[in-house]
Design a protein around this motif. Structure first.
Motif, short mmCIF file in Angstrom:
data_model
loop_
_atom_site.label_atom_id
_atom_site.label_comp_id
_atom_site.label_asym_id
_atom_site.label_seq_id
_atom_site.Cartn_x
_atom_site.Cartn_y
_atom_site.Cartn_z
N TRP A 104 0.83 -1.21 0.00
CA TRP A 104 0.00 0.00 0.00
C TRP A 104 0.86 1.25 0.00
O TRP A 104 1.89 1.31 0.67
CB TRP A 104 -0.92 0.01 1.23
CG TRP A 104 -1.84 -1.16 1.28
CD1 TRP A 104 -1.59 -2.40 1.80
CD2 TRP A 104 -3.18 -1.22 0.77
NE1 TRP A 104 -2.67 -3.22 1.66
CE2 TRP A 104 -3.67 -2.51 1.03
CE3 TRP A 104 -4.01 -0.28 0.14
CZ2 TRP A 104 -4.95 -2.91 0.67
CZ3 TRP A 104 -5.29 -0.67 -0.22
CH2 TRP A 104 -5.75 -1.97 0.05
N ASP A 105 0.39 2.26 -0.74
CA ASP A 105 1.05 3.57 -0.74
C ASP A 105 0.21 4.56 0.06
O ASP A 105 -0.99 4.74 -0.22
CB ASP A 105 1.19 4.11 -2.17
CG ASP A 105 2.27 3.41 -2.96
OD1 ASP A 105 3.31 3.09 -2.34
OD2 ASP A 105 2.09 3.19 -4.17
N PRO A 106 0.79 5.21 1.06
CA PRO A 106 0.05 6.25 1.80
C PRO A 106 -0.17 7.47 0.91
O PRO A 106 0.68 7.85 0.12
CB PRO A 106 0.96 6.57 2.98
CG PRO A 106 2.33 6.18 2.53
CD PRO A 106 2.16 5.02 1.59
N MET A 107 -1.32 8.09 1.05
CA MET A 107 -1.63 9.27 0.25
C MET A 107 -1.07 10.55 0.86
O MET A 107 -0.99 11.58 0.20
CB MET A 107 -3.14 9.40 0.07
CG MET A 107 -3.75 8.30 -0.79
SD MET A 107 -5.56 8.27 -0.75
CE MET A 107 -5.95 9.89 -1.41
N GLY A 108 -0.66 10.47 2.14
CA GLY A 108 -0.14 11.67 2.79
C GLY A 108 -1.25 12.61 3.20
O GLY A 108 -2.44 12.30 3.12
N ASP A 109 -0.87 13.82 3.63
CA ASP A 109 -1.84 14.84 4.05
C ASP A 109 -1.81 16.04 3.13
O ASP A 109 -0.72 16.49 2.74
CB ASP A 109 -1.53 15.29 5.49
CG ASP A 109 -1.98 14.28 6.53
OD1 ASP A 109 -2.96 13.56 6.27
OD2 ASP A 109 -1.34 14.23 7.59
N PRO A 110 -2.98 16.55 2.78
CA PRO A 110 -4.30 15.98 3.07
C PRO A 110 -4.59 14.79 2.17
O PRO A 110 -4.03 14.68 1.08
CB PRO A 110 -5.25 17.14 2.73
CG PRO A 110 -4.54 17.89 1.65
CD PRO A 110 -3.08 17.79 1.98
N TYR A 111 -5.46 13.91 2.61
CA TYR A 111 -5.85 12.78 1.77
C TYR A 111 -7.17 13.06 1.06
O TYR A 111 -7.48 12.45 0.05
CB TYR A 111 -5.94 11.48 2.59
CG TYR A 111 -7.01 11.49 3.65
CD1 TYR A 111 -8.28 11.00 3.38
CD2 TYR A 111 -6.76 11.98 4.93
CE1 TYR A 111 -9.28 11.01 4.34
CE2 TYR A 111 -7.75 11.99 5.90
CZ TYR A 111 -9.00 11.52 5.60
OH TYR A 111 -9.98 11.54 6.55
N ASP A 112 -7.96 13.98 1.61
CA ASP A 112 -9.19 14.47 0.98
C ASP A 112 -9.23 15.98 1.08
O ASP A 112 -8.77 16.56 2.10
CB ASP A 112 -10.44 13.92 1.68
CG ASP A 112 -10.94 12.61 1.09
OD1 ASP A 112 -10.39 12.18 0.05
OD2 ASP A 112 -11.88 12.02 1.66
N VAL A 113 -9.77 16.62 0.07
CA VAL A 113 -10.00 18.07 0.09
C VAL A 113 -11.44 18.32 -0.32
O VAL A 113 -11.91 17.76 -1.32
CB VAL A 113 -9.05 18.83 -0.85
CG1 VAL A 113 -9.51 20.26 -1.05
CG2 VAL A 113 -7.63 18.81 -0.30
N ALA A 114 -12.15 19.12 0.46
CA ALA A 114 -13.54 19.45 0.14
C ALA A 114 -13.63 20.93 -0.23
O ALA A 114 -13.11 21.79 0.48
CB ALA A 114 -14.45 19.15 1.33
#
Length: 539
Positions: A104-114
Motif C-alpha cells: 500500500w502507498d500512503p496518500m499523505g496529508d491531506p488525503y481528501d479536500v472538500a
C-alpha cells in the motif's frame, strides 16, 4: 463508448467448463469481489473445499481495472482505503489474505479536500490533527467539534457489537442479539443530519463534516449516522492506495487462493440457485444444472433473494428486504493525459466539490444533469496515488470524475446493445463529459491541451458488468432502514445458503473484507480463533 470494463485484464484466468463438478462438501461462492475472496481464504485455511464462480472475464468485482489506448488504466471502484498503516488490524488481515504480496502507498496529508460553497477544507490523518484543522476552520464551534469526535470514538464498539451478533449461532443470537442491536440502535436509526443538528446549528460545519458522504452514497438527511461513523472512522488515520493499482487487491488474493487449491473460474454465470424445500439442491450455471449443497452468494442480497433463488421466498424477513432501496448509482468520467502527474502538478488527494453548503439539495437534485454546471463532483487521481505508475506509464496520468445519477433516467437504455445504445444516450454522456472537463479545467487550467482520452460510464454500464439491477454501486442503501432488517446476515433461512459481501456489513473494501470474516466465522465457528492467532503472530 460505454466504459467501466471493456479493456481486457493483463492476467488470464481459468474459464468455467461444462465438465466441472462439485463434491457434496464443496462451498461454491458466487462472485469474486473482496467479500467472496476473503471468505474463500478463511474457509480454505480451515480445510474446506472452495470454488469461486465469476460471471465476468476477470475476477475482483469493483477492485478490477480496465485499459484503453496507449496503456492508460483506471480503477472502477477502489479510490482509496483507510486504516492501512502497518500496525493496523485491517492491514494484517490483508497481509494474510494476500500472503504478504499486497502493498500500500500512503496518500499523505491531506488525503481528501472538500470545496464547499467556495471554501477549501483539508482532511488530514489522525484524530488530533483533524481536531486542530477544524478548530482553525470553525473557531466558534470547538465544543461541537469535540462532541462530534467523541461520538465517533464511542460508536466504534457499538457498531462492532452489532456486526458481531450477525455471526452468532442461533441460540446465542436469541439471547444476546437483541441486546447488541439495542446498544447500537441510537446510532443507526437516526440520520446523520439529525445527530449533527443536535451538536451545532452551523450549516456550513455540518456540510463540511459530511463532505465525504459520497463514500457511502447518501446525503446527511438520508444516511444512517451509524453508516457515517463507520466510514469516517475508517479514514480517520488517512488514506492509502494499492501499490500497482486497485487490481493488485484481487490479483494477490487469487494467487494465494490458487496456492491453497481454490480454483477461481471466470465466465461462470449463475442463472439460478436451485432449492428443494428449504435446502440447497444445486446451481444453474451457464444454462446447465450442477449439484451442490453449500452456496455462498457474494452477488448482493437483492440479487440473491429476488433474482437468483428459483422459488420466491415467503420468509417474512426476506419479504421485508424488498422494501429497502438499493444504494445510489453514478456517472463516471475517465480521463487520460499525455503528461505525468508531476509535470501537471496533480495531487494524490481526492476532491469533494459542492457548489454550496446545502449538500442535501445538491445530492438530491435530479435536474443536475440538465444544468449548465455540475453542482457536485468527486475527483480522484489514481495514477498520482500509485508509486509504481511512473515506471509503467511514463509521461501519462489518469483522472476520474464522478457525479450522482438516478437509474430511472437510464432504464430505457438497459436493453439496448452495449456500445450502441443510441444518439440520445450518447448525448447524455457527452453533456456530462463536457461539464466534467469544464470543472476540471477550472480547478487545474494546466490540463488544457493534454487530455488525450475522455469517456463516460453510466448506471446501465454498471448494471451490465456488476449485475446490480438498478446500477447501484454500494449494494443496499446505507439509510436507517438498512439496520432494521434481519435478512442482511451470513446465515439465511435456507439450509446451505449463505451471504457475504458489503450488504451484510458496509460499503467498501474494508466492509467487504469484514463480511468475509463474518461469513467464514458463521461456517467454521470457533476454528476461526486459530486463524486470528496466526494473523497476530505472523502478519
Amino acid at each position: 463508448m460505454d466504459s467501466y470494463s471493456s479493456g481486457m485484464p493483463e492476467k488470464s484466468y481459468k474459464k468455467f467448463t461444462p465438465d466441472i463438478e462439485f463434491t457434496k462438501d464443496t462451498y461454491v461462492i458466487i462472485g469474486s469481489g473482496v467479500g467472496g475472496l476473503c471468505t474463500a481464504v478463511f474457509l480454505a485455511k480451515a480445510g474446506k473445499k472452495v470454488v469461486i464462480l465469476e460471471q465476468h472475464y476477470t475476477p475482483g468485482g469493483f477492485t478490477h481495472t480496465f485499459k484503453r489506448r496507449k496503456g492508460l488504466v483506471w480503477d472502477v471502484g477502489v479510490h482509496y482505503v483507510g486504516n492501512m498503516d502497518e500496525k493496523s488490524g485491517l492491514r494484517r488481515i490483508f497481509n494474510y489474505l494476500s500472503d504478504n504480496k499486497l502493498e500500500w502507498d500512503p496518500m499523505g496529508d491531506p488525503y481528501d479536500v472538500a470545496y464547499v460553497g467556495g471554501r477549501k477544507f483539508e482532511f488530514v490523518g489522525g484524530k488530533e490533527n483533524f481536531r486542530k484543522k477544524f478548530y482553525e476552520y470553525f473557531p466558534n464551534d470547538t465544543v461541537a467539534i469535540d462532541k462530534y469526535l467523541e461520538l465517533l470514538q464511542k460508536s466504534t464498539k457499538k457498531n462492532l457489537l452489532y456486526f458481531m451478533q450477525k455471526a452468532f449461532p442461533r441460540i446465542l443470537n436469541i439471547f444476546l442479539g437483541p441486546l447488541f442491536r439495542k446498544i447500537q440502535k441510537p446510532l443507526s436509526r437516526r440520520t446523520t443530519y439529525e445527530v449533527l443538528s443536535d451538536l451545532t446549528d452551523n450549516k456550513e460545519l455540518i456540510a463540511v463534516l459530511c463532505a465525504q458522504c459520497g463514500n457511502y452514497g447518501l446525503s446527511p438527511k438520508e444516511s444512517s449516522f451509524a453508516s457515517h461513523c463507520i466510514v469516517i472512522n475508517h479514514f480517520m488515520e488517512g488514506g492509502y492506495y494499492p501499490r500497482g493499482g486497485a487490481n493488485r487487491i484481487h490479483e494477490t488474493i487469487v494467487d494465494n487462493l490458487e496456492s491453497l487449491g481454490v480454483p477461481v473460474f471466470i465466465k461462470a454465470k449463475v442463472d439460478k440457485i436451485i432449492t428443494k424445500g428449504k435446502v440447497i439442491k444445486g446451481l444453474l450455471i451457464n444454462g446447465k444444472e450442477y449439484s451442490c449443497r453449500n452456496v455462498i452468494s457474494n452477488a448482493g442480497a437483492h440479487n440473491t433473494f429476488q433474482r437468483l433463488l428459483d422459488v420466491p421466498s415467503k420468509n417474512k424477513r426476506i419479504s421485508g428486504l424488498k422494501e429497502i432501496n438499493p444504494s445510489t448509482c453514478h456517472l463516471c468520467l475517465y480521463i487520460g493525459l499525455n503528461r505525468s502527474d508531476v509535470e501537471l502538478k496533480l495531487p494524490k488527494y481526492n476532491i469533494w466539490w459542492y457548489a454550496d453548503i446545502d449538500t442535501d439539495r445538491i445530492l438530491n437534485d435530479k435536474d443536475n444533469l440538465s444544468k449548465d454546471k455540475l453542482s457536485f463532483a468527486y475527483i480522484s487521481f489514481p495514477s498520482a496515488k500509485d508509486s509504481l505508475w511512473p515506471s509503467k506509464h511514463p509521461d501519462q496520468a489518469t483522472i476520474q470524475l464522478i457525479g450522482r445519477a438516478w437509474y430511472d433516467d437510464f432504464s430505457k437504455y438497459e436493453n439496448e446493445p452495449w456500445l450502441n445504445r443510441g444518439e440520445e444516450y450518447d448525448s447524455i454522456k457527452e453533456q456530462f463529459k463536457e461539464k466534467g472537463l469544464s470543472l476540471l479545467k477550472e480547478l487545474y487550467p494546466q490540463l488544457e491541451g493534454h487530455i488525450i482520452h475522455a469517456e463516460v460510464s453510466t448506471p446501465v454500464s454498471t448494471r451490465k458488468f456488476s449485475n446490480y439491477s438498478q446500477g447501484e454501486i454500494y449494494g443496499v442503501t446505507h439509510a436507517p432502514e438498512r439496520y432494521t432488517t434481519r435478512a442482511l446476515r451470513p446465515r439465511t433461512h435456507i439450509k446451505g445458503l449463505y451471504l457475504t459481501g458489503q450488504d451484510i456489513t458496509l460499503v467498501g473494501v474494508g466492509g467487504a473484507m469484514g463480511s468475509g470474516i463474518l461469513t467464514a466465522t458463521t461456517i467454521i465457528k470457533w476454528n476461526m480463533s486459530k486463524q486470528f492467532k496466526e494473523i497476530a503472530a505472523k502478519y
